[in-house]
Design a protein around this motif. Structure first.
Motif, short mmCIF file in Angstrom:
data_model
loop_
_atom_site.label_atom_id
_atom_site.label_comp_id
_atom_site.label_asym_id
_atom_site.label_seq_id
_atom_site.Cartn_x
_atom_site.Cartn_y
_atom_site.Cartn_z
N LEU A 160 -24.79 43.95 83.22
CA LEU A 160 -25.00 44.19 84.65
C LEU A 160 -24.49 43.01 85.48
N CYS A 161 -24.76 41.80 85.02
CA CYS A 161 -24.24 40.61 85.72
C CYS A 161 -22.71 40.62 85.75
N ALA A 162 -22.12 40.87 84.58
CA ALA A 162 -20.65 40.90 84.49
C ALA A 162 -20.09 42.05 85.32
N LEU A 163 -20.78 43.19 85.28
CA LEU A 163 -20.32 44.35 86.05
C LEU A 163 -20.36 44.08 87.55
N CYS A 164 -21.38 43.39 88.02
CA CYS A 164 -21.44 43.06 89.44
C CYS A 164 -20.23 42.22 89.86
N ALA A 165 -19.92 41.20 89.07
CA ALA A 165 -18.76 40.38 89.38
C ALA A 165 -17.47 41.19 89.31
N ASP A 166 -17.35 42.00 88.27
CA ASP A 166 -16.20 42.87 88.06
C ASP A 166 -16.02 43.81 89.26
N THR A 167 -17.10 44.48 89.63
CA THR A 167 -17.02 45.48 90.70
C THR A 167 -16.75 44.85 92.06
N LEU A 168 -17.36 43.71 92.33
CA LEU A 168 -17.09 43.03 93.60
C LEU A 168 -15.61 42.67 93.73
N LEU A 169 -15.03 42.14 92.67
CA LEU A 169 -13.61 41.81 92.72
C LEU A 169 -12.77 43.08 92.82
N PHE A 170 -13.13 44.11 92.04
CA PHE A 170 -12.43 45.40 92.10
C PHE A 170 -12.40 45.95 93.52
N LEU A 171 -13.56 45.98 94.17
CA LEU A 171 -13.63 46.53 95.53
C LEU A 171 -12.88 45.67 96.53
N ALA A 172 -12.92 44.36 96.34
CA ALA A 172 -12.21 43.46 97.25
C ALA A 172 -10.70 43.64 97.14
N LEU A 173 -10.22 43.90 95.93
CA LEU A 173 -8.77 44.01 95.72
C LEU A 173 -8.23 45.43 95.88
N SER A 174 -9.07 46.42 95.62
CA SER A 174 -8.63 47.82 95.57
C SER A 174 -8.09 48.30 96.91
N ASP A 175 -6.93 48.88 96.85
CA ASP A 175 -6.25 49.49 97.99
C ASP A 175 -5.81 48.52 99.09
N ARG A 176 -6.18 47.26 98.99
CA ARG A 176 -5.75 46.29 99.99
C ARG A 176 -4.66 45.40 99.42
N LEU A 177 -4.97 44.81 98.28
CA LEU A 177 -4.04 43.87 97.68
C LEU A 177 -3.38 44.42 96.43
N LEU A 178 -4.09 45.32 95.73
CA LEU A 178 -3.58 45.89 94.47
C LEU A 178 -3.90 47.37 94.43
N PRO A 179 -3.10 48.14 93.68
CA PRO A 179 -3.48 49.53 93.44
C PRO A 179 -4.76 49.56 92.60
N PRO A 180 -5.51 50.66 92.60
CA PRO A 180 -6.80 50.71 91.88
C PRO A 180 -6.72 50.30 90.41
N GLY A 181 -5.66 50.69 89.70
CA GLY A 181 -5.53 50.29 88.30
C GLY A 181 -5.42 48.78 88.14
N GLY A 182 -4.64 48.15 88.99
CA GLY A 182 -4.50 46.69 88.95
C GLY A 182 -5.79 45.98 89.34
N ALA A 183 -6.47 46.52 90.34
CA ALA A 183 -7.75 45.95 90.77
C ALA A 183 -8.79 46.09 89.66
N ALA A 184 -8.76 47.22 88.95
CA ALA A 184 -9.69 47.42 87.83
C ALA A 184 -9.39 46.40 86.73
N CYS A 185 -8.14 46.14 86.48
CA CYS A 185 -7.74 45.16 85.47
C CYS A 185 -8.23 43.76 85.85
N ALA A 186 -7.98 43.34 87.07
CA ALA A 186 -8.40 42.00 87.52
C ALA A 186 -9.91 41.86 87.48
N GLY A 187 -10.61 42.86 87.96
CA GLY A 187 -12.07 42.82 87.94
C GLY A 187 -12.61 42.75 86.53
N TYR A 188 -12.04 43.54 85.64
CA TYR A 188 -12.51 43.56 84.25
C TYR A 188 -12.28 42.22 83.58
#
Length: 141
Positions: free
Chosen positions: A29-57
């Motif tokens: 859950l702790c790791a997921l929170c960090a992952d998801t926050l980065l995913f949402l911050a990057l998604s559709d603004r700086l990276l496509p969703p797949g790339g944002a998912a990769c960075a967050g993960y």
């Protein structure tokens, strides 16, 4: 009446497994929170969703390792993680990363919004990676 030793051992083993899973869920859950926050911050603004998912993960993996060796599998690390444990953890993370990025990308192509796509990927990746880490990465020698 006192439970026979075998029954008592099974009971303790079952409790230990449940506690390990509970600790793993909390660490995840702790790791997921960090992952998801980065995913949402990057998604559709700086990276496509797949790339944002990769960075967050990848960010979540770093947090997960640090917490897993201290709070989940500490009795199986024996003070310090071995090179093979770190390598196996990284490989299990790559497996989870592949499942996460693939699931998010496919779900987006199917028309799902990014957040539900990520939620589906989390469930699939969590299940697979937990089993691999429990039975392979941190299996007792």
């Amino acid at each position: 009446m006192v439970a026979p030793p075998i029954a008592a051992a099974r009971s303790l083993t079952g409790m230990a497994v449940r506690l390990m899973l509970a600790r793993y869920l909390l660490v995840s859950l702790c790791a997921l929170c960090a992952d998801t926050l980065l995913f949402l911050a990057l998604s559709d603004r700086l990276l496509p969703p797949g790339g944002a998912a990769c960075a967050g993960y990848l960010f979540g993996i770093l947090i997960h390792w640090a917490l897993s060796v201290r709070f989940v599998f500490q009795d199986r690390v024996n003070g310090r993680a071995s090179h093979s444990q770190r390598l196996s953890f990284a490989l299990s993370a790559l497996l989870g990363l592949g499942v996460t990025v693939g699931t998010v990308s496919l779900a987006i192509q199917a028309g799902l919004p990014a957040a539900p796509a990520k939620a589906i990927a989390v469930i699939a990746s969590f299940t697979l990676v937990y089993l691999v880490r429990k039975h392979v990465v941190f299996a007792r020698a």
